[in-house]
Design a protein around this motif. Structure first.
Motif, PDB file in Angstrom:
ATOM      1  N   PHE A 114       8.889  18.591  12.101  1.00  0.00           N
ATOM      2  CA  PHE A 114       7.276  19.526  12.945  1.00  0.00           C
ATOM      3  C   PHE A 114       6.702  17.728  13.282  1.00  0.00           C
ATOM      4  O   PHE A 114       7.348  17.325  12.692  1.00  0.00           O
ATOM      5  CB  PHE A 114       7.337  19.771  11.824  1.00  0.00           C
ATOM      6  N   HIS A 115       6.153  17.777  13.785  1.00  0.00           N
ATOM      7  CA  HIS A 115       5.084  16.815  14.383  1.00  0.00           C
ATOM      8  C   HIS A 115       4.535  16.449  13.120  1.00  0.00           C
ATOM      9  O   HIS A 115       3.858  17.240  12.495  1.00  0.00           O
ATOM     10  CB  HIS A 115       3.877  17.058  15.568  1.00  0.00           C
TER      11      HIS A 115
ATOM     12  N   ILE B 178       4.213  24.063   3.658  1.00  0.00           N
ATOM     13  CA  ILE B 178       4.721  24.256   4.664  1.00  0.00           C
ATOM     14  C   ILE B 178       6.382  25.311   5.159  1.00  0.00           C
ATOM     15  O   ILE B 178       5.962  26.493   6.056  1.00  0.00           O
ATOM     16  CB  ILE B 178       5.517  23.355   5.752  1.00  0.00           C
TER      17      ILE B 178
ATOM     18  N   ILE C 230       2.659  19.971   0.019  1.00  0.00           N
ATOM     19  CA  ILE C 230       2.634  19.961   1.178  1.00  0.00           C
ATOM     20  C   ILE C 230       3.978  20.862   1.661  1.00  0.00           C
ATOM     21  O   ILE C 230       3.218  22.083   3.158  1.00  0.00           O
ATOM     22  CB  ILE C 230       1.763  18.890   2.014  1.00  0.00           C
ATOM     23  N   PHE C 231       4.956  20.201   1.570  1.00  0.00           N
ATOM     24  CA  PHE C 231       5.720  20.526   2.912  1.00  0.00           C
ATOM     25  C   PHE C 231       6.491  21.905   1.997  1.00  0.00           C
ATOM     26  O   PHE C 231       7.205  22.610   2.842  1.00  0.00           O
ATOM     27  CB  PHE C 231       7.355  19.368   2.439  1.00  0.00           C
TER      28      PHE C 231
ATOM     29  N   GLN D  53       5.752   6.656  -1.057  1.00  0.00           N
ATOM     30  CA  GLN D  53       6.390   8.461  -1.017  1.00  0.00           C
ATOM     31  C   GLN D  53       4.995   8.985  -1.392  1.00  0.00           C
ATOM     32  O   GLN D  53       5.012   8.913  -2.336  1.00  0.00           O
ATOM     33  CB  GLN D  53       7.234   8.500  -1.617  1.00  0.00           C
ATOM     34  N   GLU D  54       4.856   9.710   0.031  1.00  0.00           N
ATOM     35  CA  GLU D  54       3.319  10.817  -0.428  1.00  0.00           C
ATOM     36  C   GLU D  54       3.473  12.497  -0.640  1.00  0.00           C
ATOM     37  O   GLU D  54       2.807  12.674  -1.048  1.00  0.00           O
ATOM     38  CB  GLU D  54       2.236  10.625   0.720  1.00  0.00           C
ATOM     39  N   VAL D  55       4.697  12.493  -0.243  1.00  0.00           N
ATOM     40  CA  VAL D  55       4.599  13.701  -0.791  1.00  0.00           C
ATOM     41  C   VAL D  55       6.325  13.645  -0.537  1.00  0.00           C
ATOM     42  O   VAL D  55       7.296  13.837  -0.373  1.00  0.00           O
ATOM     43  CB  VAL D  55       5.023  14.277   0.694  1.00  0.00           C
TER      44      VAL D  55
ATOM     45  N   ALA E 132      -0.585  12.728  11.419  1.00  0.00           N
ATOM     46  CA  ALA E 132      -1.008  12.232  11.646  1.00  0.00           C
ATOM     47  C   ALA E 132      -0.139  10.660  12.159  1.00  0.00           C
ATOM     48  O   ALA E 132       0.311   9.895  11.517  1.00  0.00           O
ATOM     49  CB  ALA E 132      -1.631  11.087  10.300  1.00  0.00           C
TER      50      ALA E 132
ATOM     51  N   HIS F  50      12.128  13.822   3.453  1.00  0.00           N
ATOM     52  CA  HIS F  50      11.645  14.198   5.219  1.00  0.00           C
ATOM     53  C   HIS F  50      11.874  12.232   4.980  1.00  0.00           C
ATOM     54  O   HIS F  50      11.597  11.672   4.707  1.00  0.00           O
ATOM     55  CB  HIS F  50      10.147  14.236   4.998  1.00  0.00           C
TER      56      HIS F  50
ATOM     57  N   LEU G 270       8.700  14.990  11.517  1.00  0.00           N
ATOM     58  CA  LEU G 270       8.875  14.405  10.188  1.00  0.00           C
ATOM     59  C   LEU G 270      10.987  15.502  10.541  1.00  0.00           C
ATOM     60  O   LEU G 270      10.183  16.447  10.587  1.00  0.00           O
ATOM     61  CB  LEU G 270       8.210  15.314   9.675  1.00  0.00           C
TER      62      LEU G 270
ATOM     63  N   ILE H 262       0.713  27.099   5.361  1.00  0.00           N
ATOM     64  CA  ILE H 262       0.144  26.482   5.910  1.00  0.00           C
ATOM     65  C   ILE H 262       0.899  25.756   6.989  1.00  0.00           C
ATOM     66  O   ILE H 262       2.284  26.307   6.857  1.00  0.00           O
ATOM     67  CB  ILE H 262      -0.408  24.968   5.353  1.00  0.00           C
TER      68      ILE H 262
ATOM     69  N   GLN I 253       1.988   8.281  13.507  1.00  0.00           N
ATOM     70  CA  GLN I 253       1.757   6.886  14.157  1.00  0.00           C
ATOM     71  C   GLN I 253       2.927   6.106  14.984  1.00  0.00           C
ATOM     72  O   GLN I 253       2.145   4.850  15.056  1.00  0.00           O
ATOM     73  CB  GLN I 253       1.777   5.670  12.380  1.00  0.00           C
TER      74      GLN I 253
ATOM     75  N   HIS J 162       5.917  11.256  16.760  1.00  0.00           N
ATOM     76  CA  HIS J 162       6.247  10.913  14.791  1.00  0.00           C
ATOM     77  C   HIS J 162       6.581  12.583  14.718  1.00  0.00           C
ATOM     78  O   HIS J 162       5.565  13.265  14.300  1.00  0.00           O
ATOM     79  CB  HIS J 162       4.973  10.326  14.588  1.00  0.00           C
TER      80      HIS J 162
ATOM     81  N   ASN K 249      10.723   7.001   3.328  1.00  0.00           N
ATOM     82  CA  ASN K 249      10.114   6.260   2.100  1.00  0.00           C
ATOM     83  C   ASN K 249      10.534   7.568   0.544  1.00  0.00           C
ATOM     84  O   ASN K 249      10.658   8.401   0.667  1.00  0.00           O
ATOM     85  CB  ASN K 249       8.505   6.215   1.979  1.00  0.00           C
TER      86      ASN K 249
HETATM   87  P1  AMP Z   1       5.578   9.359   3.066  1.00  0.00           P
HETATM   88  O1  AMP Z   1       4.268   8.864   2.988  1.00  0.00           O
HETATM   89  O2  AMP Z   1       6.820   9.630   4.265  1.00  0.00           O
HETATM   90  O3  AMP Z   1       5.036  10.402   1.768  1.00  0.00           O
HETATM   91  O4  AMP Z   1       4.430  10.289   4.569  1.00  0.00           O
HETATM   92  C1  AMP Z   1       4.136  11.227   4.177  1.00  0.00           C
HETATM   93  C2  AMP Z   1       4.111  11.667   5.369  1.00  0.00           C
HETATM   94  O5  AMP Z   1       3.476  13.622   5.805  1.00  0.00           O
HETATM   95  C3  AMP Z   1       2.614  11.027   6.543  1.00  0.00           C
HETATM   96  O6  AMP Z   1       2.967  10.650   7.288  1.00  0.00           O
HETATM   97  C4  AMP Z   1       1.821  12.317   6.906  1.00  0.00           C
HETATM   98  O7  AMP Z   1       0.491  11.680   7.542  1.00  0.00           O
HETATM   99  C5  AMP Z   1       2.493  13.360   6.951  1.00  0.00           C
HETATM  100  N1  AMP Z   1       1.664  14.559   6.580  1.00  0.00           N
HETATM  101  C6  AMP Z   1       1.214  15.190   5.600  1.00  0.00           C
HETATM  102  N2  AMP Z   1       0.506  16.709   5.845  1.00  0.00           N
HETATM  103  C7  AMP Z   1       1.584  16.917   6.655  1.00  0.00           C
HETATM  104  C8  AMP Z   1       0.755  18.369   7.114  1.00  0.00           C
HETATM  105  N3  AMP Z   1       0.164  19.200   6.795  1.00  0.00           N
HETATM  106  N4  AMP Z   1       1.611  18.204   8.674  1.00  0.00           N
HETATM  107  C9  AMP Z   1       2.278  17.656   9.021  1.00  0.00           C
HETATM  108  N5  AMP Z   1       2.064  15.978   8.362  1.00  0.00           N
HETATM  109  C10 AMP Z   1       1.560  15.763   7.107  1.00  0.00           C
END
Ligand code: AMP
Length: 129
Positions: A33-34, A14, A10-11, A104-106, A37, A110, A45, A19, A39, A43, A97
């Motif tokens: 960018f903000h 961006i 997703i990044f 790490q999700e993305v 979601a 970041h 990134l 997107i 926390q 917040h 992360n």
């Molecule tokens: P991480 O778990 O460290 O990989 O965190 C990924 C972060 O990306 C999470 O805090 C998400 O809320 C954030 N995130 C996911 N998609 C987007 C997006 N399109 N724009 C901004 N933040 C995002």
């Protein structure tokens, strides 16, 4: 330490402008960018524009110019947000992360900049501990 960078993350999308994001700062090698979601009240990134999976990938393969620009971008965002303790701000936390244990999700490096309230202890114990 070979990393395969997933260009569909997703990044990366961006960065390609596919997107939108709520931009805070853009430099030669970084974009802030903000978080979508948040926390914490603050917040943001910060990502490098280059294709780096995580912090150790970036440290190993990014150029000195990229590393300097990225590091200074993080500092400038903190300054612009008014959260630097040296300038009377209340402080902040940086989180990067990495991998499964880091949750790490993305898979694009970041740094999370979190602030705007007292954030509590760094880690919370999980029920298994
Ligand atoms: P991480 O778990 O460290 O990989 O965190 C990924 C972060 O990306 C999470 O805090 C998400 O809320 C954030 N995130 C996911 N998609 C987007 C997006 N399109 N724009 C901004 N933040 C995002």
């Amino acid at each position: 330490m070979p990393y395969d960078y997933d260009r569909t993350n997703i990044f990366a999308r961006i960065l390609r402008g596919e997107i939108p994001c709520r931009k805070v700062l853009e430099t030669a090698h970084a974009l802030a960018f903000h978080d979508i979601a948040p926390q914490a009240p603050v917040h943001v990134l910060v990502i490098p524009k280059g294709a780096y999976v995580n912090a150790d990938h970036f440290a190993a393969e990014a150029s000195d110019a990229e590393i300097a620009d990225y590091t200074r971008a993080i500092g400038k965002v903190c300054a612009d947000l008014g959260i630097c303790p040296g300038d009377g701000g209340a402080g902040y936390r940086l989180i990067a992360n990495s991998g499964d244990a880091g949750v790490q999700e993305v898979p694009h490096l970041h740094v999370h900049i979190l602030g705007g309230k007292v954030l509590g202890r760094m880690l919370q114990r999980t029920p298994a501990e």
